[in-house]
Design a protein around this motif. Structure first.
Motif, mmCIF file in Angstrom:
data_model
loop_
_atom_site.group_PDB
_atom_site.id
_atom_site.type_symbol
_atom_site.label_atom_id
_atom_site.label_comp_id
_atom_site.label_asym_id
_atom_site.label_seq_id
_atom_site.Cartn_x
_atom_site.Cartn_y
_atom_site.Cartn_z
ATOM 1 N N LYS A 164 0.838 -1.201 0.000
ATOM 2 C CA LYS A 164 0.000 0.000 0.000
ATOM 3 C C LYS A 164 0.864 1.238 0.000
ATOM 4 C CE LYS A 164 -1.006 1.925 3.688
ATOM 5 N NZ LYS A 164 -1.413 2.257 5.067
ATOM 6 N N ASN A 183 0.625 3.864 -3.197
ATOM 7 C CA ASN A 183 0.104 5.228 -3.094
ATOM 8 C C ASN A 183 1.179 6.277 -3.333
ATOM 9 O OD1 ASN A 183 -2.450 4.303 -2.760
ATOM 10 N ND2 ASN A 183 -2.666 4.870 -0.612
ATOM 11 N N SER A 191 -5.817 2.051 -1.484
ATOM 12 C CA SER A 191 -5.252 2.432 -2.779
ATOM 13 C C SER A 191 -6.339 2.853 -3.760
ATOM 14 C CB SER A 191 -4.418 1.291 -3.362
ATOM 15 O OG SER A 191 -5.191 0.121 -3.519
ATOM 16 N N MET A 214 -7.125 6.396 -3.013
ATOM 17 C CA MET A 214 -6.122 7.286 -3.578
ATOM 18 C C MET A 214 -6.345 7.460 -5.077
ATOM 19 S SD MET A 214 -3.489 9.240 -3.052
ATOM 20 C CE MET A 214 -2.418 8.784 -1.679
ATOM 21 N N VAL A 225 -3.888 8.917 2.093
ATOM 22 C CA VAL A 225 -4.739 9.786 1.281
ATOM 23 C C VAL A 225 -4.948 11.116 1.985
ATOM 24 C CG1 VAL A 225 -6.940 10.011 0.073
ATOM 25 C CG2 VAL A 225 -5.884 7.764 0.291
#
Length: 432
Positions: free
Chosen positions: A26, A30, A54, A57, A98
């Motif tokens: 992850k 990202n 993800s 994102m 995020v």
């Protein structure tokens, strides 16, 4: 909640022997998406993770005008726009990457970007990053609740940049967020950490490594100071490594059952903090061998206590705590105070849930002291935290009747965990 609404963690009837393929990282996925968004041309992400974090994102970046297309082999083709779009809303869920990494990107958009997410996102720390971005020239409205979500970044298409001092003791993601976007700031960015101990340094090293691979000049020669020069970010093809932190419960299964588990494609050299599992599991009684097939962990049925500073590898804490609860001597896990601010207060949650099963866990501000006791079955709450759910599964290998609440929260970073866990115990490769 009734037992029928819970997932009963399967108990092993003997040594677990299996080969496991873990989805992509992850953290790397990202970061790669962010760099591809700011690149000077198309990028391809091979073997990306497709999980809630993800996908959140990817959705955030698509809303800003980034083209993210699916290729036949499961890769993502990322086409950056000529200018990032404003007048949009972004759902951060409960994804730390995020909610932090996307804020500097939004400051480069042409117009306002509104951010909101799950209720827990309103509690997680972001105030230091907001103030840092303001000092670099970004315009952010957090008047609804200063220092927290929801908020709006009023993008102007540019950020002046320059020197910023920030207390990142609550999260290393504050530093990574500024570095990832820094090359696109007019003067670049120089970040200095000014606070207590900076946690999760391996994640910052991952950020620096990925920036350099994309052609960005980064100076990290001084401790707790990073300078990113302004300039281009190169579009490129990136192959995402397996998520080594997500490998933890599968490798722990070998140790606690006296079995043998191989995680395929384990990198020989990596910046992922999960690579420390090789050292940790060895200290706890396993034999770890890195070879052409991946990392193989073999247990002999014994589990030893440890005294570990996990400040750099805090994502591993729930799994290591679960293993320590099954050990033959006490353990102390310290340097973990910052994980109280993760998906839930992980220090308090681990102490409460393990004690509810008959354990003896003493919670300190920055540590857990775990004294092994005979455990019994019962309900294990996850607090919408994927790492709590996988820790419960490890306990269930040795303790019958562990009923896990909301095991589906594992979809945050590890899709179909229960299917993968079932395949592990059956000794077959997951085919989902």
């Amino acid at each position: 909640m009734t037992t029928s609404e819970l997932w009963t963690a399967p108990t092993s009837t003997g040594p677990v022997t299996a080969r496991v393929t873990v989805p992509g990282s992850k953290s790397a996925t990202n970061r790669a998406l962010l760099l591809a968004t700011l690149a000077d041309g198309p990028s391809a992400l091979r073997r990306p993770l497709r999980s809630r974090d993800s996908l959140l994102m990817a959705a955030a970046l698509r809303s800003l005008g980034v083209g993210i297309g699916d290729l036949a082999d499961g890769s993502w083709q990322v086409d950056p726009p000529s200018a990032l779009r404003g007048d949009v809303s972004v759902d951060v869920g409960n994804a730390g990457t995020v909610m932090r990494f996307a804020l500097p990107i939004a400051a480069l958009a042409d117009g306002p970007v509104h951010f909101d997410g799950d209720p827990r996102s309103h509690e997680r720390p972001v105030g230091a990053l907001i103030e840092a971005l303001r000092s670099l020239g970004a315009d952010i409205d957090d008047s609804a609740r200063p220092g927290h979500f929801p908020l709006t970044v009023r993008g102007t298409g540019a950020v002046p940049g320059g020197l910023v001092e920030i207390d990142s003791s609550a999260s290393s993601q504050f530093v990574s967020a500024l570095l990832l976007a820094g090359a696109r700031f007019e003067r670049g960015v120089e970040v200095r950490h000014v606070g207590e101990r900076l946690p999760s340094l391996p994640h910052i090293r991952m950020t620096v490594d990925m920036l350099r691979q994309a052609g960005v000049a980064v100076d990290d020669t001084e401790p707790e100071r990073w300078a990113v020069a302004p300039g281009r970010i190169r579009g490129r093809e990136t192959t995402i490594e397996p998520d080594l932190s997500n490998a933890a419960p599968f490798l722990a299964a070998a140790l606690v059952t006296g079995g043998r588990v191989t995680v395929a494609d384990w990198p020989e050299h990596t910046a992922q903090p999960g690579d420390r599992l090789r050292e940790i599991l060895t200290l706890m009684g396993a034999r770890c061998e890195l070879g052409p097939d991946g990392l193989t962990v073999t247990g002999d049925g014994g589990v030893h206590g440890v005294d570990l500073d996990l400040s750099g590898e805090s994502e591993l804490t729930p799994t290591i705590a679960a293993v320590a609860a099954l050990a033959d001597e006490p353990s102390r896990l310290h340097g973990i105070g910052h994980i109280r601010l993760h998906e839930t207060d992980r220090v308090a949650a681990l102490a409460k849930e393990l004690n509810n099963l008959g354990g003896e866990v003493i919670e300190g501000e920055d540590e857990l002291v775990i004294k092994p006791r005979p455990l019994h079955g019962g309900e294990f709450a996850t607090y919408d935290d994927h790492r709590l759910a996988t820790a419960a599964a490890v306990i269930g290998l040795r303790v019958p009747g562990i009923h896990v609440e909301n095991v589906g929260t594992t979809g945050k970073t590890l899709p179909d965990f229960t299917g993968r866990w079932t395949a592990l115990l059956a000794g077959t490769e997951y085919q989902g």
